[in-house]
Design a protein around this motif. Sequence first.
Motif, PDB file in Angstrom:
ATOM      1  N   THR A   1      32.918  16.939 -75.709  1.00 40.58           N
ATOM      2  CA  THR A   1      32.285  15.577 -76.421  1.00 40.58           C
ATOM      3  C   THR A   1      32.569  15.616 -77.954  1.00 40.58           C
ATOM      4  O   THR A   1      32.656  14.561 -78.705  1.00 40.58           O
TER       5      THR A   1
ATOM      6  N   SER B   1      35.701   8.897 -81.810  1.00 37.72           N
ATOM      7  CA  SER B   1      35.218   7.643 -81.630  1.00 37.72           C
ATOM      8  C   SER B   1      34.435   7.304 -83.134  1.00 37.72           C
ATOM      9  O   SER B   1      34.307   5.774 -83.390  1.00 37.72           O
ATOM     10  N   THR B   2      34.046   7.817 -83.896  1.00 41.52           N
ATOM     11  CA  THR B   2      33.745   7.700 -85.257  1.00 41.52           C
ATOM     12  C   THR B   2      34.896   6.961 -86.172  1.00 41.52           C
ATOM     13  O   THR B   2      34.437   6.058 -86.794  1.00 41.52           O
TER      14      THR B   2
ATOM     15  N   GLY C   1      33.643  12.695 -79.848  1.00 40.21           N
ATOM     16  CA  GLY C   1      32.898  12.048 -80.788  1.00 40.21           C
ATOM     17  C   GLY C   1      33.507  11.768 -82.226  1.00 40.21           C
ATOM     18  O   GLY C   1      33.250  10.678 -82.886  1.00 40.21           O
TER      19      GLY C   1
ATOM     20  N   THR D   1      33.539   4.835 -75.676  1.00 43.00           N
ATOM     21  CA  THR D   1      33.446   6.068 -75.329  1.00 43.00           C
ATOM     22  C   THR D   1      33.131   6.701 -74.039  1.00 43.00           C
ATOM     23  O   THR D   1      33.703   7.536 -73.405  1.00 43.00           O
TER      24      THR D   1
END
Length: 302
Positions: free
Chosen positions: A218, A225-226, A222, A115
């Motif tokens: 972001t 990325s989860t 995010g 990330t």
Amino acid sequence: MTAPVISNVPEPSSVEPTPHRPAPRVRWKTPRWMRGTVLVWIAAVVLVVAVVCAVLAPWLAPYDPDRIDLMNQYASPSAAHWLGTDSLGRDMLSRMMHGARTALLGPLLVVIGSTILGMLLGLLAAWRGGWVDAVLARLFDLLFAFPALLLAILAVALFGKGLVAPVIAMAIAYAPIVARLTRQLVLAEKQRAYVSAYRVQGFGGGWIALNRVLPNVTPVVGAQSTLNFGYVLAELAGLSFLGLGVQAPQSDWGSMINEAQVGLLSGHYLPAIIPAVAVVLVVVAVNILGEEFAERIGGNKA
């Protein structure tokens, strides 16, 4: 000639009378934090249990995970051993708790590394444009040609077995996914009025990009990325299953499945099923929460 007959009966009105409508009921508004579905809450509970077991394993585990008891090989679940024992008589519950530490730590490090690296590269490509964007785009295409698991195996071949080399390799492999998403979001943010307003006030481009544009993209990054966390967990578990990841005697869900293969031939399925089910449950839970997070972020953006 007969005169027309005029009836005194009034014609029915073409407009229907409005029925009486009851007053609207006052509904209790569900708090924002309670609006998730049952499936989302179940996924959250699964993930919380896994994290608690991983963090508090030294204090919650009833036995030493490496304690061998050959008199209790393949013991069935009981009050002494809630999940039974493996081929060496080691307590499965204790090994599952300690194995959760490496099973969750590796994907967490990969997600954090990919990330940070991906957001910085994506921000640089979108903000500078030109030849910088073109070079980074070709680099991303090159990395996309290599699957993350294949890159991790190559890293193990070069630097040896363990957790460090696969984590670094997979962080590099997943960075282009984050970078491309970040690039698209930053390109859209560059057209907004607040960026021009900061430029007029004399703020530098680097300051605007890092302190104003990057925080705005972001949350969406995010959420992606989860979702990556679940994929990385499954791939690292598969790497340990192949014997290339976490090595014995350290506990890990993937290596536990590998060690339990011998017992399958003799009808002892629990030592293999328990860690496999744990991997599946955590991956599915993370994906459910990631999709819910992405939908909420998308709804707020809309």
